[in-house]
Design a protein around this motif. Structure first.
Motif, PDB file in Angstrom:
ATOM      1  N   SER A   1       0.832  -1.198   0.000  1.00 57.51           N
ATOM      2  CA  SER A   1       0.000   0.000   0.000  1.00 57.51           C
ATOM      3  C   SER A   1       0.871   1.254   0.000  1.00 57.51           C
ATOM      4  O   SER A   1       0.494   2.281  -0.556  1.00 57.51           O
TER       5      SER A   1
ATOM      6  N   TRP B   1     -10.055   1.574   5.665  1.00 54.48           N
ATOM      7  CA  TRP B   1      -9.556   0.958   4.430  1.00 54.48           C
ATOM      8  C   TRP B   1     -10.649   0.941   3.361  1.00 54.48           C
ATOM      9  O   TRP B   1     -10.476   1.466   2.260  1.00 54.48           O
TER      10      TRP B   1
ATOM     11  N   TRP C   1      -5.152   6.733  -1.256  1.00 53.91           N
ATOM     12  CA  TRP C   1      -4.199   5.641  -1.039  1.00 53.91           C
ATOM     13  C   TRP C   1      -3.442   5.830   0.274  1.00 53.91           C
ATOM     14  O   TRP C   1      -3.110   4.860   0.950  1.00 53.91           O
TER      15      TRP C   1
ATOM     16  N   ARG D   1      -5.855   4.809   3.012  1.00 52.84           N
ATOM     17  CA  ARG D   1      -5.928   3.353   3.014  1.00 52.84           C
ATOM     18  C   ARG D   1      -4.716   2.744   3.725  1.00 52.84           C
ATOM     19  O   ARG D   1      -4.857   1.813   4.541  1.00 52.84           O
ATOM     20  N   ALA D   2      -3.531   3.287   3.414  1.00 52.79           N
ATOM     21  CA  ALA D   2      -2.317   2.751   4.045  1.00 52.79           C
ATOM     22  C   ALA D   2      -2.389   2.917   5.567  1.00 52.79           C
ATOM     23  O   ALA D   2      -1.989   2.022   6.328  1.00 52.79           O
TER      24      ALA D   2
END
Lengths: 471, 290
Positions: A33, A390, A429, A432-433
């Motif tokens: 990720s 996420w 992103w 999400r990470a």
């Protein structure tokens, strides 16, 4: 009647090893990720996104997912059949082969030996190991069932047997290939056929590895945990048979608008919608089994894991069919929405039910009370929050991305270049990470709790052992 | 009754699983990859291209790139003609992918010259500054193994010549993967058939735009043209751009339709307005080389 001598050491080993592979899967997930937001984190030739991502998915599905399934099935089968495992030797062999196979998968994928078939990237020698592994496991479970002391087979055993057969058929057919060297082969299926066979496998691997076995666990652990039986036996019968019948028609919903014949796509779309019924049959059965027991959501942390798990299953099986509709798929397919969907299933549904199973097992296999309930609650909130960050970030990102890909000006030209749409993804992103890191911390808390239970857990109350005797 | 008989249950479960399997997975073999699917012009991979495909698989490019264009307006405008079943008959396995972190590659073949690909693989951010594509320049360090590749095309049953095999000894993995990418979707003449016909008189809607207006269009040049023609039109992969060499109409047609045989992509999907902006920028901007 005396209590049969159940084998618990083998269950312990599978629990431990599935946890090891689970951490590997999540850790690699976090690494990739970050590679998505920063390409400089790719270290060729081995540590690139293209090679690591299959390790993440396969360690997750086979190492953690199937590893836990092995542990739970070996545990549940003995209790539900009221007899020890048919062959402890075979189970020990299975444990070794399992770990060797997963380790060999990781190493070969890192070396670039990949068939590229999703969730089936391992090359032919590993495929053979996986087939032997599955046969070993299947024989032991089936023979234990045949030798059982309890005439009636409980719901969980039906799902186990369906999974045993389903995975055997799916995996073997999709693996058919002609080897050219030690780690390279060419599929016997070409082009559109190859696509259709792969997604028949791919979607039903989800059915047979990540739906049927967790359902087997849910049907076993929920009544065990709450102390009340499943609400409707008839509903569980209808759900079971319609689920395993309908699932196999739906693979081509991964291939909507591609060159796969239209009628296959249409069947897949129709059956995907119909699949809501058996999926929700189990969800509703779970909810209604809680009738008069909802206070346990507060009193019993295990119920929280199980009920949230089945809730994510319910959401997953509504969102999935929605994505299987042609018009919606046209918009959302190939975007980041889809990983958001998948991770609700894996992090939400499968993992919550699996860890509930492990918490349930700990006192029964180690003879010790779970070390810390507050830590289990912390684990619960970390993984749920991590997963929600996420998935929701990816759903928003996916809609944005799809909107930008489709945006057109009045003169019929595209509004955005591909790069412009990709750059918009970076903030999501990143989010999400971060969600992934929170989830990873949750897993580490869990593992610490398991470790401390084994090391320092209190002797369980005698009552627990009595319950065990009635299993 | 079946709840008490495991063998019966397993037989029933097998039957339940096989119905959908046979209808949607086995039955299609009758219609797919048959003579009716055949497209003239679709040829097997050469040894070099097939090796490039295997490198594409080894590096897991399919994790970020799809290879199938759907028959949807925005998609066809962005990538090119939609994919047809007959185009994939030599693909073992298919590489359609499931996620577009990067763009679809089904119609990549022939879009850019080889030099573009070398530069992009070596240093992707030199072409797309904010890309997350990893660099693959290291592929150039790996020589090909002709004997292994011969065995591969033999197993696949693809035609090849000894010259093709001998030639592999002089090539590296970068040559192979670029050869493969240049074949993608290029077996059918879709660019010629999809080419738009410009009808009516072409009239510059921005005639007489001042230098400030022109300067505002520079980002358009930078995101679409500068990778090949240089930040100041000084040239690079593509030639230097000198406004005086072309009249407005010719320049418009060159950008709008591209020059496929020279590796200049068509920019029709930018729309006429933005193509005109580029025409004016190239012809009249004084800060950028003119």
């Amino acid at each position: 009647m005396g209590k049969p001598q159940y084998h618990t050491d083998i269950v312990k080993s599978f629990v431990n090893w599935s946890l090891v592979w689970g951490v590997v899967a999540v850790l690699v997930g976090v690494i990739v990720s970050f590679q998505m937001v920063n390409p400089d984190l790719n270290y060729p030739p081995y540590f690139t996104f293209g090679r690591l991502r299959p390790i993440h998915t396969n360690a997750g599905i086979y190492g953690w997912g199937v590893g836990t399934i092995f542990a739970m099935f070996l545990y549940m089968a003995q209790r539900l059949c009221k007899t020890p495992l048919w062959s402890l030797g075979l189970a020990k062999f299975q444990l070794w082969l399992f770990n060797i196979t997963i380790a060999a998968s990781a190493v070969t994928l890192l070396l670039g030996y990949s068939s590229t078939l999703e969730y089936h990237e391992m090359e032919w020698p590993i495929d053979i190991m996986i087939v032997v592994l599955w046969v070993t496991f299947s024989i032991n479970i089936i023979m234990t069932i045949i030798k059982r002391k309890e005439e009636q087979m409980y719901i969980s055993l039906w799902y186990m047997m369906a999974a045993i057969i389903g995975i055997a058929i799916l995996f073997t057919v999709n693996a058919l290939a002609v080897p050219v060297s030690a780690f390279k082969s060419y599929s016997i299926f070409a082009g559109t056929n190859s696509a259709n066979v792969q997604w028949w496998f791919g979607h039903n691997a989800v059915a047979m590895a990540l739906t049927a076995p967790p359902l087997a666990m849910f049907y076993y652990f929920l009544p065990k945990t709450t102390g009340v039986p499943i609400y409707s036996h008839r509903l569980s019968i209808i759900s079971f048979w319609s689920l395993i019948f309908m699932y196999l028609w739906t693979g081509a919903h991964h291939l909507l608008w591609t060159p796969v014949p239209d009628w296959i796509q249409t069947l897949a779309m129709a059956f995907s919608i119909m699949l809501i019924a058996p999926s929700w049959g189990s969800v509703i059965n779970g909810y209604l089994s809680m009738k008069g027991q909802w206070h346990q959501m507060r009193d019993n942390y295990l119920v929280k894991f199980l009920i949230l798990g089945i809730t994510f299953y319910g959401l997953q099986t509504l969102q999935g069919p929605m994505q299987a509709i042609r018009s919606f798929s046209a918009f959302i397919h190939y975007t980041d929405w889809v990983p958001g969907h998948i991770h609700m299933g894996t992090m939400g549904w499968v993992s919550l039910v699996s860890v509930a199973g492990i918490y349930f097992l700990l006192p029964r296999i180690y003879g010790r009370e779970v070390y810390s309930i507050p830590l289990a609650n912390l684990h619960f909130w970390l993984v749920v929050i991590g997963q929600l960050i996420w998935s929701t970030s990816m759903w928003i990102a996916g809609v944005l991305q799809a909107g930008m890909w489709n945006a057109m000006n009045a003169d019929g030209s595209l509004t955005y270049t591909f790069t412009e749409t990709m750059v918009e993804m970076y903030p999501y992103w990143w989010i999400r990470a971060i969600g992934g890191i929170i989830y990873l911390i949750g897993i580490l808390v869990f593992i610490y709790n398991v470790y401390m239970t084994v090391q320092k857990g209190k002797e369980p109350a005698p009552k627990l052992l009595e319950v065990e005797g009635r299993a | 009754m079946w709840e008490k008989k495991p063998i019966l249950l397993m037989l029933m479960a097998t039957a339940a699983i096989l119905v959908g399997t046979i209808v949607t997975m086995v039955l299609p073999f009758v219609w797919v990859n048959t003579e009716a699917d055949r497209i003239e012009g679709v040829t097997p991979y050469t040894p070099l291209e097939q090796e490039g495909r295997d490198i594409y698989m080894r590096e897991g490019c399919n994790n970020c790139h799809t290879q199938t264009v759907r028959p949807l307006v925005a998609e066809v405008v962005r990538y090119g003609d939609y994919s047809k079943s007959g185009e994939f008959v030599y693909d073992r396995p298919f590489l359609w992918g499931s996620k577009r972190t990067g763009p679809d590659l089904a119609r990549l073949g022939g879009k850019y010259p080889d030099a573009w690909h070398f530069q992009h693989m070596e240093n992707p951010s030199s072409i797309y500054p904010k890309t997350n594509m990893p660099a693959y320049g290291w592929l150039s360090n790996n020589a090909l193994k002709p004997d292994k590749i011969r065995r591969k095309v033999e197993v696949l049953g693809f035609p090849f010549t000894e010259e093709q095999i001998a030639e592999l000894a002089t090539k590296n993995e970068m040559d192979a993967i670029i050869a493969y990418m240049q074949k993608l979707g290029n077996d059918i003449p879709w660019r010629q058939t999809a080419r738009t016909e410009i009808v009516g008189e072409l009239r510059n809607p921005f005639a007489g735009a001042d230098q400030t207006t022109l300067a505002a269009w520079k980002p358009l040049y930078q995101s679409n043209c500068s990778a090949c023609h240089g930040a100041n039109m000084e040239g690079g992969i593509g030639p230097e751009l000198v406004g005086e060499y072309y009249d407005e109409e010719t320049l418009f047609r060159l950008i709008y339709d591209g020059i496929p045989e020279l590796g200049m992509p068509a920019y029709a999907n930018l729309g006429t307005e933005r193509v005109w902006q580029l025409v004016n920028l190239i012809k009249y901007d004084q800060a950028m080389g003119n």
